[in-house]
Design a protein around this motif. Structure first.
Motif, PDB file in Angstrom:
ATOM      1  N   ARG A  34       0.847  -1.176   0.347  1.00 52.41           N
ATOM      2  CA  ARG A  34      -0.215  -0.254  -0.003  1.00 52.41           C
ATOM      3  C   ARG A  34       1.267   1.301  -0.277  1.00 52.41           C
ATOM      4  NH1 ARG A  34      -3.622  -0.025   4.642  1.00 52.41           N
ATOM      5  NH2 ARG A  34      -5.439   1.050   3.647  1.00 52.41           N
ATOM      6  N   VAL A  35       1.983   0.912   0.390  1.00 55.44           N
ATOM      7  CA  VAL A  35       3.059   2.339   0.587  1.00 55.44           C
ATOM      8  C   VAL A  35       3.452   2.536  -0.431  1.00 55.44           C
ATOM      9  CG1 VAL A  35       5.427   3.138   1.273  1.00 55.44           C
ATOM     10  CG2 VAL A  35       3.348   1.997   2.906  1.00 55.44           C
ATOM     11  N   ARG A  36       3.847   1.266  -1.784  1.00 54.44           N
ATOM     12  CA  ARG A  36       4.616   1.328  -2.732  1.00 54.44           C
ATOM     13  C   ARG A  36       3.806   1.646  -3.540  1.00 54.44           C
ATOM     14  NH1 ARG A  36      10.321   1.721  -2.301  1.00 54.44           N
ATOM     15  NH2 ARG A  36      10.974   1.082  -4.687  1.00 54.44           N
ATOM     16  N   ARG A  37       2.647   1.321  -3.588  1.00 49.45           N
ATOM     17  CA  ARG A  37       1.900   1.842  -4.524  1.00 49.45           C
ATOM     18  C   ARG A  37       1.269   1.219  -5.698  1.00 49.45           C
ATOM     19  NH1 ARG A  37      -2.051   2.084  -2.192  1.00 49.45           N
ATOM     20  NH2 ARG A  37      -3.666   2.785  -3.811  1.00 49.45           N
ATOM     21  N   VAL A  38       1.901  -0.251  -5.798  1.00 49.21           N
ATOM     22  CA  VAL A  38       2.087  -0.951  -7.137  1.00 49.21           C
ATOM     23  C   VAL A  38       0.785  -0.934  -7.896  1.00 49.21           C
ATOM     24  CG1 VAL A  38       3.185  -3.805  -7.748  1.00 49.21           C
ATOM     25  CG2 VAL A  38       3.954  -2.117  -5.707  1.00 49.21           C
ATOM     26  N   PRO A  39       0.106  -0.704  -9.297  1.00 53.68           N
ATOM     27  CA  PRO A  39      -0.617  -0.426  -9.915  1.00 53.68           C
ATOM     28  C   PRO A  39      -1.070  -1.986  -9.444  1.00 53.68           C
ATOM     29  CG  PRO A  39       1.407   0.175 -11.154  1.00 53.68           C
ATOM     30  CD  PRO A  39       2.442  -0.636  -9.779  1.00 53.68           C
ATOM     31  N   VAL A  40      -2.606  -2.340  -8.986  1.00 53.22           N
ATOM     32  CA  VAL A  40      -3.395  -3.102  -9.251  1.00 53.22           C
ATOM     33  C   VAL A  40      -2.896  -4.107  -8.279  1.00 53.22           C
ATOM     34  CG1 VAL A  40      -4.152  -5.932 -10.711  1.00 53.22           C
ATOM     35  CG2 VAL A  40      -3.602  -3.663 -11.688  1.00 53.22           C
ATOM     36  N   ILE A  41      -2.173  -4.339  -7.304  1.00 46.07           N
ATOM     37  CA  ILE A  41      -1.592  -5.284  -6.780  1.00 46.07           C
ATOM     38  C   ILE A  41      -2.181  -3.876  -4.773  1.00 46.07           C
ATOM     39  CG2 ILE A  41       0.142  -6.457  -5.039  1.00 46.07           C
ATOM     40  CD1 ILE A  41       1.580  -7.117  -8.073  1.00 46.07           C
ATOM     41  N   SER A  42      -2.159  -2.631  -5.432  1.00 42.61           N
ATOM     42  CA  SER A  42      -2.567  -1.709  -4.099  1.00 42.61           C
ATOM     43  C   SER A  42      -3.327  -2.113  -4.160  1.00 42.61           C
ATOM     44  CB  SER A  42      -0.973  -0.501  -4.637  1.00 42.61           C
ATOM     45  OG  SER A  42      -0.199  -1.031  -4.018  1.00 42.61           O
ATOM     46  N   HIS A  43      -4.239  -1.735  -4.934  1.00 35.25           N
ATOM     47  CA  HIS A  43      -5.252  -2.069  -4.881  1.00 35.25           C
ATOM     48  C   HIS A  43      -6.184  -3.165  -4.215  1.00 35.25           C
ATOM     49  CE1 HIS A  43      -5.876   1.939  -7.425  1.00 35.25           C
ATOM     50  NE2 HIS A  43      -4.968   1.419  -7.792  1.00 35.25           N
ATOM     51  N   LEU A  44      -5.683  -4.044  -4.649  1.00 37.83           N
ATOM     52  CA  LEU A  44      -6.435  -5.483  -4.083  1.00 37.83           C
ATOM     53  C   LEU A  44      -5.444  -5.821  -2.544  1.00 37.83           C
ATOM     54  CD1 LEU A  44      -5.147  -8.398  -6.711  1.00 37.83           C
ATOM     55  CD2 LEU A  44      -7.610  -7.334  -6.396  1.00 37.83           C
ATOM     56  N   ALA A  45      -4.563  -5.001  -2.456  1.00 38.92           N
ATOM     57  CA  ALA A  45      -3.986  -4.873  -0.801  1.00 38.92           C
ATOM     58  C   ALA A  45      -5.207  -4.046  -0.180  1.00 38.92           C
ATOM     59  CB  ALA A  45      -2.769  -4.485  -0.477  1.00 38.92           C
ATOM     60  N   ASP A  46      -5.474  -2.787  -0.840  1.00 34.79           N
ATOM     61  CA  ASP A  46      -6.491  -1.480   0.047  1.00 34.79           C
ATOM     62  C   ASP A  46      -7.720  -2.490   0.068  1.00 34.79           C
ATOM     63  OD1 ASP A  46      -4.447  -0.187   0.283  1.00 34.79           O
ATOM     64  OD2 ASP A  46      -5.166   0.723  -2.462  1.00 34.79           O
ATOM     65  N   LEU A  47      -8.036  -3.215  -0.276  1.00 34.37           N
ATOM     66  CA  LEU A  47      -9.382  -3.833  -0.519  1.00 34.37           C
ATOM     67  C   LEU A  47      -9.293  -4.856   0.701  1.00 34.37           C
ATOM     68  CD1 LEU A  47     -12.422  -5.115  -2.012  1.00 34.37           C
ATOM     69  CD2 LEU A  47     -10.972  -6.003  -3.703  1.00 34.37           C
ATOM     70  N   TYR A  48      -8.700  -6.096   0.184  1.00 40.45           N
ATOM     71  CA  TYR A  48      -8.685  -6.635   1.162  1.00 40.45           C
ATOM     72  C   TYR A  48      -8.652  -6.228   3.152  1.00 40.45           C
ATOM     73  CZ  TYR A  48      -5.771  -8.538   5.410  1.00 40.45           C
ATOM     74  OH  TYR A  48      -4.633  -9.226   6.409  1.00 40.45           O
ATOM     75  N   VAL A  49      -7.596  -5.252   3.170  1.00 39.71           N
ATOM     76  CA  VAL A  49      -7.697  -4.233   4.312  1.00 39.71           C
ATOM     77  C   VAL A  49      -9.064  -3.715   3.811  1.00 39.71           C
ATOM     78  CG1 VAL A  49      -6.850  -2.015   5.446  1.00 39.71           C
ATOM     79  CG2 VAL A  49      -5.301  -3.616   4.208  1.00 39.71           C
TER      80      VAL A  49
END
Length: 230
Positions: A34-49
């Motif tokens: 979430r801090v590094r803001r990797v495309p797509v993967i960070s959004h999945l991490a946001d969805l999980y949280v």
């Protein structure tokens, strides 16, 4: 009833320890993404949280115990998850999502100048994190992490709803065996046990907080600047 309740305490502590350890590792990964803001993967991490923080804990336990076997059948995976395993999995995912929202603000709260100062000194990324950023972020995150630990002590009592033989489930078996004659006494003993667990947890967090290099005692005098006379 106390010896019978204490006989179930090791399983309760084991579920809690596994959930805290696995949840911490999951929170580290989710926070980094979430801090590094990797495309797509960070959004999945946001969805999980968002899932971990929005869905009630008992419902997350139901999904882990009843939902995962259904999902496994679609892929031909046999149901090998016991009530204890589902308890550990459900609480780990909950704790990881909740703790990520403690770690991420703590990391972002470290002044940007600290990063730049470490870079100017020629620190590698690992040295910058271990010597400059992480010690400051840990101090900021400690109060929130302590709250997360206490919430885990409370939420582990919910595993009885999916059949895990923890201390809460054992207390209900004792009450049913005694025809519910001693409900108040049983719940009172449980309250004392959980209070002691929370007190020990708070004491451990307080121990590390007081030994942080950034700790300021509550009784420390506030220094006021001395104004130069005209």
């Amino acid at each position: 009833m106390l010896p019978e309740l204490l006989s179930a305490l090791p399983l309760t502590l084991a579920i809690m320890f596994v959930a805290l350890t696995a949840g911490f590792l999951v929170a580290l990964l989710a926070t980094a993404l979430r801090v590094r803001r990797v495309p797509v993967i960070s959004h999945l991490a946001d969805l999980y949280v968002s899932y971990a923080r929005s869905v009630p804990v008992v419902l997350q336990l139901f999904i882990a115990f009843y939902g995962l076997p259904v999902l496994g059948k679609l892929f031909g995976v046999p149901d090998l998850l016991s009530a204890t395993g589902a308890s550990m999995l459900g609480l780990s995912l909950y704790h990881g999502g909740y703790l990520s929202e403690v770690m991420r603000p703590a990391y972002l709260a470290v002044d940007r100048g600290q990063h730049e100062a470490a870079d100017s000194l020629g620190y590698s990324f690992r040295q910058k994190m271990s010597r400059v950023i992480v010690p400051q972020a840990l101090h900021i995150a400690l109060p929130g992490y302590g709250n997360a630990l206490i919430y885990m002590v409370h939420n582990v009592a919910l595993v009885m709803y999916i059949g895990a033989a923890d201390i809460m489930a054992t207390s209900h078996l004792i009450m049913e065996r005694d025809y519910n004659q001693y409900q108040f006494q049983t719940y009172l003993v449980l309250a004392v046990i959980y209070s002691i667990m929370c007190l020990i947890t708070w004491s451990i967090v307080r121990f590390f907080e007081m030994r942080s290099p950034m700790y300021v005692p509550d009784s420390a005098p506030v220094k006021t600047p001395i104004m130069a006379s005209a």
